[in-house]
Each structure stands twice: as C-alpha cells, then as structure tokens.
Design a protein around this motif. Structure first.
Motif, short mmCIF file in Angstrom:
data_model
loop_
_atom_site.label_atom_id
_atom_site.label_comp_id
_atom_site.label_asym_id
_atom_site.label_seq_id
_atom_site.Cartn_x
_atom_site.Cartn_y
_atom_site.Cartn_z
N UNK A 39 0.84 -1.21 0.00
CA UNK A 39 0.00 0.00 0.00
C UNK A 39 0.86 1.25 0.00
N UNK A 40 1.92 1.23 0.80
CA UNK A 40 2.79 2.40 0.87
C UNK A 40 3.63 2.61 -0.38
N UNK A 41 3.89 1.53 -1.14
CA UNK A 41 4.75 1.63 -2.31
C UNK A 41 3.98 1.78 -3.62
N UNK A 42 2.66 1.80 -3.55
CA UNK A 42 1.89 2.05 -4.77
C UNK A 42 2.23 3.44 -5.30
N UNK A 43 2.67 3.56 -6.53
CA UNK A 43 3.08 4.87 -7.06
C UNK A 43 1.95 5.89 -7.02
N UNK A 235 5.22 -9.10 -4.35
CA UNK A 235 6.44 -8.82 -5.09
C UNK A 235 6.19 -8.67 -6.58
N UNK A 236 5.37 -9.54 -7.15
CA UNK A 236 5.08 -9.48 -8.59
C UNK A 236 4.32 -8.21 -8.95
N UNK A 237 3.36 -7.82 -8.12
CA UNK A 237 2.59 -6.61 -8.42
C UNK A 237 3.45 -5.36 -8.31
N UNK A 238 4.36 -5.33 -7.33
CA UNK A 238 5.26 -4.18 -7.21
C UNK A 238 6.19 -4.09 -8.42
N UNK A 239 6.70 -5.24 -8.87
CA UNK A 239 7.57 -5.24 -10.05
C UNK A 239 6.80 -4.77 -11.29
N UNK A 240 5.53 -5.16 -11.39
CA UNK A 240 4.73 -4.76 -12.53
C UNK A 240 4.45 -3.25 -12.52
N UNK A 241 4.18 -2.71 -11.32
CA UNK A 241 3.88 -1.28 -11.23
C UNK A 241 5.11 -0.41 -11.52
N UNK A 242 6.29 -0.95 -11.26
CA UNK A 242 7.51 -0.16 -11.50
C UNK A 242 7.86 -0.16 -12.98
#
Length: 242
Positions: A39-43, A235-242
């Motif tokens: 939640x905190x790392x969502x751009x 981890x996969x969702x964070x990599x996708x958002x970046x």
C-alpha cells in the motif's frame, strides 16, 4: 460495539474455526506487513489499484465469516486520523485534493488490512507471532501489558458508570460534567495502585518477563502455501507497477 473485534479461534490451533482463522498467526502477521508495504509503495497516481485490494479483503472477510459491512465500518474508524495530514496541508495553504484523496485511500485500505488481521487472530496470538518473527521481547511484552491493562481499566470504568447510573446519573443530570470528571479522576488515580497490584499478582503466578504460550506454533503445508502466495503476489505486483 468496539471498533475492533478480537477473535478467539486461532489461539486454539489449526483445528478450529475457518481456514483463514486457522492459519498460523505468523503467516497472517507477515501477510499484513507485506500488504502494508505494498500500500505504501503504490506509485502516486495509481491509487485506484487499491480498490482491487479492498475487494480482495472483503472476499477474505467473507471466507472468514465476517460480514463485509462489519469490516468496512470498523476500518472507517481510522478515517479521522487519516485525514489529519490533509487538514494540516489545508491549514498551511498547500492543499491538494488529489493528494489528500490518495492518502485517505491508502490509510483506509491499510486500516482494512489491520482490521481483518485482528478480526481473525486473537491479540495474544499476534504478539506471540511477532515475538517468533524477531520483534524485540521488550516491545512485545510492553504491548501485551498495555493491552491487558486497558481491558482492566475499561471494565473498571464500565462498573463505575453502571454504579453512577444506578444512582440517577444520566444525560439530564444537572451536574453530569462534574460527576464525569470525578469518575475519570478516581479511575486515573486508582490506576497506579491497580498497576502495582497487577504486577505483584503476575509475579506471584510465576511471571519472569515473558508470557507463556499455551500451544507452540507449527507451520503446516497450507501455511507455507498461503505465505508464498501472499509474498509472491505482492512482489510481482510491485515489479509490474515499476
């Protein structure tokens, strides 16, 4: 009804309650932390993605036999605290509606995650899991003592209020403010002596600085599978958002 509901099923092991409740408390704590980090790392600008997590939390609550409305309403109790930064920005003249709504969405979703955790896991089990995961014992034991002592104060306050009402105290009482102040003062003054009695009682029962755990936690196959799914998805969702 209190804002948060502390369940009483997961404390008895893997053979009781729903699948969500019977998961090892360590899995649920790790999953909560992972989701909070997500939640905190969502751009910025991608806060609408939080809606997908919210829907997922509602589904999990349903699997745990928690009414979705209960989860939504209890999490809303955190909104006043979430909106404080927006108020401060408004007071300093740097108000940005989009940024404030983004903060509110993040805060509310995080509150849903925390509410779901404590709705399906007894608080003592959460503390035991935190200790097993390496959280310093001093912090864990202090939190446990505060939690237990707040329950004592709440029960004492309810008893005092019941006695006052039995003597005619109510919203129409002309001296209700004075009576309420006197009750609060008596509760606070008696809390120090009560804390000392609680400590002596704990020592008499063999307290050595750590609370005993009724049943050792043991990871099962389903626990490992759920933990891997949670961490992998985050981890996969964070990599996708970046």
């Amino acid at each position: 009804m209190s804002l948060f509901h502390f369940g009483d099923t997961a404390e008895h092991g893997h053979d009781h309650g729903t699948l969500i409740e019977s998961l090892d408390p360590r899995v649920k704590v790790v999953g909560t932390v992972a989701l909070a980090l997500w939640i905190g790392l969502v751009p910025a600008g991608k806060e609408p993605l939080l809606a997908f997590l919210g829907v997922g939390l509602v589904v999990v609550a349903g699997l745990a036999q928690i009414p979705p409305a209960t989860l939504i309403v209890r999490a809303a109790g955190a909104l006043p605290f979430v909106l404080v930064p927006g108020l401060l920005r408004w007071m300093t003249g740097s108000f940005d509606l989009r940024a404030v709504l983004g903060m509110a969405a993040r805060g509310y979703t995080a509150a849903m995650v925390a509410t779901l955790l404590i709705s399906v896991t007894p608080f003592p089990s959460i503390l035991a899991a935190a200790s097993a995961l390496g959280v310093p014992d001093l912090l864990v034991q202090t939190t446990a003592l505060v939690y237990r002592y707040l329950i004592v104060l709440r029960e004492r306050g309810a008893a005092m209020m019941g006695s006052a009402r039995a003597r005619g105290y109510g919203t129409a009482s002309p001296n209700r403010v004075t009576v309420a102040g006197n009750m609060l003062g008596a509760l606070l003054l008696g809390s120090l002596d009560r804390a000392e009695r609680v400590h002596r009682s704990m020592l008499a029962r063999g307290y050595t600085g750590r609370f005993p755990i009724a049943r050792a936690m043991q990871m099962q196959g389903v626990d490992w599978a759920v933990a891997a799914l949670l961490v992998g998805s985050v981890g996969a969702s964070l990599a996708w958002m970046r």
